[in-house]
Write a protein that holds these residues in place. Sequence first.
Motif: not given
Length: 442
Positions: A198-203, A229-238
Amino acid sequence: MTLRYVRSGAGGAANGTDWANAYLTIAAALTASAAGDTIYVSEDHAASLGATQTYTSPGTAAAPVRVVCVNHSGSVPPVSADIRTTAAESTTTSNAMTFAGDFVVYDGIIFTCGSGSSSAIMTVLGVADKIIKIRNGALRLGTSSSTASIALGNNSAGGASIEMENTTVQFGHVSQKITCAAEVLWKDTPSAVTGATIPTALFAVAATNRGAHIECRGVDLSALGSGKTIFSNTAAQIAAQLVLNDCKIDTAVTLCSRPGSRGEGGLDYFRVDSGGTNYKHGRIRFEGTQTEETTIVRSGGASDNTTPIAEKIVTTANCSEHFPFKSLPIAIWNDTTGASVTATIEGIWGGGAVPNNNDIWLEVEYLGSASSPQASFVNDTKADPLAANAGHTSSSETWGGSTTKFKMAVSFTPQQKGLVMARVIAAAASSTFYVCPKVALS
């Protein structure tokens, strides 16, 4: 429109005219196809391919291409009773899979990308302005490489629309994920994440992407538990936005990491839970979060007819009067026209005195014109940026916790019957408010 056939065990001419002479791969059948063709794939099709696979559909909006798994021992041409979900294609080592065509439906196909420890990327619509639908199938990573991924859309290619219905995903390393740069609808999928890993972050969304909108409806994501985490935010994403509607989750999962700055997007969720409750909802943004509250609630306030409910709003240090947290809208029907209506929402917080009207306020969107549906707005915050603030009116309502009760109210004159949309705007940094979503119209 031509019928074409695919079966890895066929031993004929491989021209796709019938099962005996079927194409050996789906990609070969697509290359020979035209808009509107139907490609039947045998239920025992199992192609293991030692080269990169590119699936390019010639479909159009008026004449899409269908790729359907069927029982090759059934009717010719196949009928509904022949539909199956077991056809499989896979690539070995680092060989990629790319779905590049337009207006195509894959039904009942299991796609597996890569094997061993080599990194491999499965890209669904790596070209601009295309649409694809995958039904009753699976997208899987067969490699144990930490850098392998399922990419929905392409960061640099432009728009893509992807629909996944009753389609599962599977991974070979906890660092693998689904990266998104597209409009994605994932719906009606039990046990959506399969396999032992199971991935650590899915999306996740890359910092360089052009934006993404992911909506999950009726998807069971409960395989992701504690530490996931279902949805992992990435720095500087849009502008990456995830919406969860009517989904099953594990009680310990993190729904969404908080966006690191404004404009990165966030999460809205509705009726999402691990058990039998159907009222859990909320919002996660850079400025704060909104969750349902069932303890600090107003007596006689909002309820789902079983459980009393309030909205808990917790702001971050990033929140301010000019860039506040905005709640999910609260809808209420209005029957009054041509006369003044007052909308009131009750609240409570632990800030000592009642909050000021630049700490938190009520905004109402209503039909203020009889000649068009263009919205009119009214609020009870300061009249302008240079005006002095003022405390909200204190309240005598009974709550199940916290300390200082207050009410927010606005008056307006609707010109049409219809839904009135109320939003609570919270601006005081690092503060917690509880508001009752039962709007009183008087």
